[in-house]
Enzyme design. Structure first.
Site, PDB file in Angstrom:
ATOM      1  N   ASP A   1       2.203   7.234  33.959  1.00 22.70           N
ATOM      2  CA  ASP A   1       0.856   7.795  33.782  1.00 22.70           C
ATOM      3  C   ASP A   1       0.788   8.791  32.626  1.00 22.70           C
ATOM      4  OD1 ASP A   1      -0.548   6.353  35.632  1.00 22.70           O
ATOM      5  OD2 ASP A   1      -0.445   7.837  37.222  1.00 22.70           O
TER       6      ASP A   1
ATOM      7  N   THR B   1       0.184   8.069  46.152  1.00 28.69           N
ATOM      8  CA  THR B   1       0.660   6.840  45.517  1.00 28.69           C
ATOM      9  C   THR B   1       2.118   6.917  45.090  1.00 28.69           C
ATOM     10  OG1 THR B   1       0.109   5.268  43.759  1.00 28.69           O
ATOM     11  CG2 THR B   1       0.026   7.577  43.157  1.00 28.69           C
TER      12      THR B   1
ATOM     13  N   ASN C   1       2.417   5.002  42.351  1.00 23.98           N
ATOM     14  CA  ASN C   1       1.882   4.403  41.129  1.00 23.98           C
ATOM     15  C   ASN C   1       1.872   2.883  41.296  1.00 23.98           C
ATOM     16  OD1 ASN C   1       0.586   4.353  38.719  1.00 23.98           O
ATOM     17  ND2 ASN C   1       2.434   4.410  37.485  1.00 23.98           N
TER      18      ASN C   1
ATOM     19  N   ARG D   1       0.905  16.259  43.040  1.00 27.17           N
ATOM     20  CA  ARG D   1       1.250  15.277  42.020  1.00 27.17           C
ATOM     21  C   ARG D   1       2.725  15.440  41.624  1.00 27.17           C
ATOM     22  NH1 ARG D   1      -0.454  10.478  39.871  1.00 27.17           N
ATOM     23  NH2 ARG D   1      -0.654  10.516  37.611  1.00 27.17           N
TER      24      ARG D   1
ATOM     25  N   GLY E   1      -6.583   1.991  42.756  1.00 28.79           N
ATOM     26  CA  GLY E   1      -7.075   1.113  41.695  1.00 28.79           C
ATOM     27  C   GLY E   1      -6.790   1.591  40.288  1.00 28.79           C
ATOM     28  N   GLY E   2      -5.803   2.471  40.117  1.00 27.47           N
ATOM     29  CA  GLY E   2      -5.450   2.919  38.770  1.00 27.47           C
ATOM     30  C   GLY E   2      -6.680   3.455  38.045  1.00 27.47           C
TER      31      GLY E   2
ATOM     32  N   SER F   1      -5.887   9.304  37.804  1.00 24.70           N
ATOM     33  CA  SER F   1      -7.301   8.950  37.979  1.00 24.70           C
ATOM     34  C   SER F   1      -7.724   9.096  39.437  1.00 24.70           C
ATOM     35  CB  SER F   1      -7.541   7.500  37.550  1.00 24.70           C
ATOM     36  OG  SER F   1      -7.190   7.329  36.203  1.00 24.70           O
TER      37      SER F   1
ATOM     38  N   THR G   1      -2.085   2.041  45.252  1.00 25.09           N
ATOM     39  CA  THR G   1      -2.243   3.413  45.714  1.00 25.09           C
ATOM     40  C   THR G   1      -2.949   3.320  47.062  1.00 25.09           C
ATOM     41  OG1 THR G   1      -2.374   4.185  43.470  1.00 25.09           O
ATOM     42  CG2 THR G   1      -3.435   5.583  45.095  1.00 25.09           C
TER      43      THR G   1
HETATM   44  O1  DON Z   1      -2.618   8.547  39.463  1.00 26.08           O
HETATM   45  C1  DON Z   1      -3.090   7.501  39.052  1.00 26.08           C
HETATM   46  O2  DON Z   1      -4.181   7.422  38.522  1.00 26.08           O
HETATM   47  C2  DON Z   1      -2.308   6.221  39.232  1.00 26.08           C
HETATM   48  N1  DON Z   1      -0.907   6.523  39.361  1.00 26.08           N
HETATM   49  C3  DON Z   1      -2.847   5.507  40.413  1.00 26.08           C
HETATM   50  C4  DON Z   1      -2.156   4.197  40.640  1.00 26.08           C
HETATM   51  C5  DON Z   1      -2.955   3.253  41.419  1.00 26.08           C
HETATM   52  O3  DON Z   1      -4.049   3.497  41.816  1.00 26.08           O
HETATM   53  C6  DON Z   1      -2.326   1.929  41.630  1.00 26.08           C
HETATM   54  N2  DON Z   1      -3.217   1.067  42.318  1.00 26.08           N
HETATM   55  N3  DON Z   1      -3.845   0.200  41.884  1.00 26.08           N
END
Ligand code: DON
Length: 552
Positions: A404, A380, A382, A90, A454-455, A434, A362
């Site tokens: 985030d 990702t 982000n 990360r 998918g955030g 996430s 992502t």
């Molecule tokens: O780490 C995370 O949870 C986010 N940065 C993920 C971002 C993501 O999945 C974007 N896609 N929809």
């Protein structure tokens, strides 16, 4: 009934929903050239980790919206013998970061500051993470694993319809930064489908990483280029931040569900905690038929609880105390279970911004090799194309992962997630994620490898695909295709995929007090299932993305 849902979800004939079968090894990725890169490495005698490294670098070339060397992620590795670990790569806040850095003098959030431009970027982790995984477990030389990505960058590849559309969708933001505009928008003549996209600077960068290892990125010419770009745009990342960055080996977070072992990621992702917390709550319940009113209601209430806990407790556990053991204990789950309302939703709609998660920015890939080693990797930038700033002369984009963090208590991030004190910005801290790469083990053998973009929706996507296989006995392709829903506590709404649910079910949910929010699609789960009796590998690329499953 399942078939009916699937047909109505996409209009494709049922045959399209068969998983891809292979006797020995399998790669599934949201982008076909990257999938082929992994398969090439497996066929050349590489193991799952070699192939994962190849896919990771290839996606940085072919899926620039999410594939990256300027971002970060998590990799779960399980060797056939049972050894398992997580590589946490990360991004990190730079040393000069501080909790008020996205607020103006009045304490108000500065719009876009944590999303666009170099101030949004965390110290990238991908190169260190892939190198760490390879150093521990790789079989083929590092250079060999990078070869497909270098070839794709140097010779180019035909732009897909999806890539051309994705670049167009973000052309305004990419266009603000001359280097990004030059590379990704060809200075105002955006790539058409079928045109060849060559990236000579990126090829050079990848060659240097292939030759000198991660030191090229964190200390050498590439580090200098990153810092020069950051300084030019008045960012915070310094050479010392890059030099001190380390990918971390972590113990996987372990859970159990109806006799299956779950291996997934600990903080700084909330994904593993959320997944295991929800599985624990659901374990003894009768989940009725998939996507029936009754199962949606019970699962949605479980999601609500888990996301409320995410907001209250989760952050980088190296910096803030996170009650991981309590949140993932069966006892705590029993308490939450007793609070699930018997008939109605607890409706307490409060203001919140709807999460914007229609584009899967992502990306996740899954790999299983002939020995039975498995890798689940989600990484990702982000948002799509990260902070939109390309490193000058080096050919790659930087992330906007700082979004985030909790930029301001009580304010949602780009996924509408409210987050807490434990996730406040501190130097060298990692923002809460996430991402939920996961491996399910049955009787000591890998059964399922999966994950999704998918955030904030990621955890719920992984939960539902997992339930589809383990509880509803769908094959893996049906499981990733089946319609999904999402509740994240705040905003208090139940997000449903638009075409997947019957009008009767939606009507009943509304009658029970849920505020429904329809979305076109949610996530892109790339999964592999291994048949526990025959050992055949079954790959499923989510039809929500234009990916590929391939094996031999
Ligand atoms: O780490 C995370 O949870 C986010 N940065 C993920 C971002 C993501 O999945 C974007 N896609 N929809």
């Amino acid at each position: 009934m399942v078939l009916g849902l699937l047909l109505s979800a996409s209009g494709l004939p049922a045959a399209a929903f068969r998983p891809v079968a292979a006797r020995h090894a399998m790669v599934v990725s949201s982008e076909p050239y990257a999938c082929e890169a992994g398969l090439e490495i497996l066929r050349a005698g590489g193991n799952a980790v070699d192939a994962a490294v190849a896919v990771g670098f290839a996606l940085a070339v072919t899926l620039p919206e999410a594939g990256n060397i300027g971002g970060g992620g998590f990799m779960v590795i399980r060797l056939a013998g049972g050894e398992c670990l997580v590589v946490d790569y990360r991004e990190e806040a730079p040393a000069a970061a501080s909790r008020g850095m996205y607020l103006d003098a009045e304490g108000t959030l500065i719009p876009g500051a944590s999303r666009e431009g170099v101030l949004a970027a965390g110290v990238p982790g991908t190169v260190a993470g892939l190198a760490l995984a390879h150093r521990k477990y790789g079989k083929l030389p590092w250079r060999r694993a990078l070869a497909p990505a270098i070839r794709l960058a140097a010779r180019g590849f035909p732009v897909s319809f999806e890539l051309s559309q994705s670049l167009l969708a973000d052309r305004d933001s990419l266009g603000k930064f001359p280097e990004s505009r030059r590379i990704f928008l060809r200075d105002g003549r955006p790539y058409e489908p079928g045109e060849i996209f060559r990236q000579p600077e990126l090829a050079k960068t990848l060659r240097q990483i292939a030759r000198d290892g991660p030191a090229a990125f964190y200390q050498g010419r590439i580090a200098q280029a990153i810092v020069a770009t950051i300084e030019k745009h008045h960012g915070l990342i310094q050479l010392s931040d890059l030099r001190q960055y380390q990918a971390k080996v972590r113990e996987p977070l372990r859970g159990s569900f109806r006799g299956y072992d779950i291996l997934t990621v600990p903080p700084p992702s909330s994904g593993g905690v959320g997944l295991i917390e929800m599985l624990n709550v659901l374990e003894p319940l009768d989940l009725a038929a998939p996507n029936s009113y009754e199962s949606i209601r019970v699962i949605a209430e479980t999601m609500r609880h888990a996301y409320a806990d995410r907001a209250a407790y989760l952050g980088d556990a190296d910096f803030a105390p996170v009650p991981v053991r309590g949140l993932t204990s069966k006892e705590y789950a029993a308490e939450l279970r007793s609070e699930i309302p018997k008939t109605k939703a607890e409706v307490a709609v409060r203001a919140g911004r709807p999460a914007d998660f229609e584009a899967p920015e992502t990306t996740h890939f899954s790999v299983v090799d002939a020995e039975g080693n498995a890798v689940a990797n989600t990484y990702t930038l982000n948002g799509s194309y990260g902070c939109y700033v390309a490193v000058e002369g080096a050919g790659f984009l930087l992330n906007d992962e700082m979004d985030d963090f909790t930029a301001k208590l009580g304010e949602p991030n780009m996924f509408g997630l409210i987050q807490g004190e434990a996730n406040a910005i501190e130097p060298h801290k990692r923002p809460l994620s996430s991402m939920t790469p996961a491996i399910v083990v049955q009787g000591g053998k890998v059964r399922l490898v999966l994950g999704s973009p998918g955030g904030g929706t990621i955890i719920n996507t992984v939960l539902q695909v997992l339930l589809n296989v383990l509880v509803y006995h769908m094959d893996v392709r049906q499981a990733v295709t089946a319609p999904r829903f999402h509740h994240q506590w705040m905003p208090d709404q139940l997000v449903m995929e638009r075409w997947g649910f019957s009008a009767d079910t939606l009507h009943k949910l509304e009658g029970a007090g849920y505020q429904l929010e329809m979305r076109d699609r949610m996530g892109a789960c790339e999964a592999i299932e291994i048949d526990p009796t025959t050992g055949w590998r079954f790959g499923a690329a989510d039809p929500r993305a234009a990916g590929k499953a391939a094996g031999y």
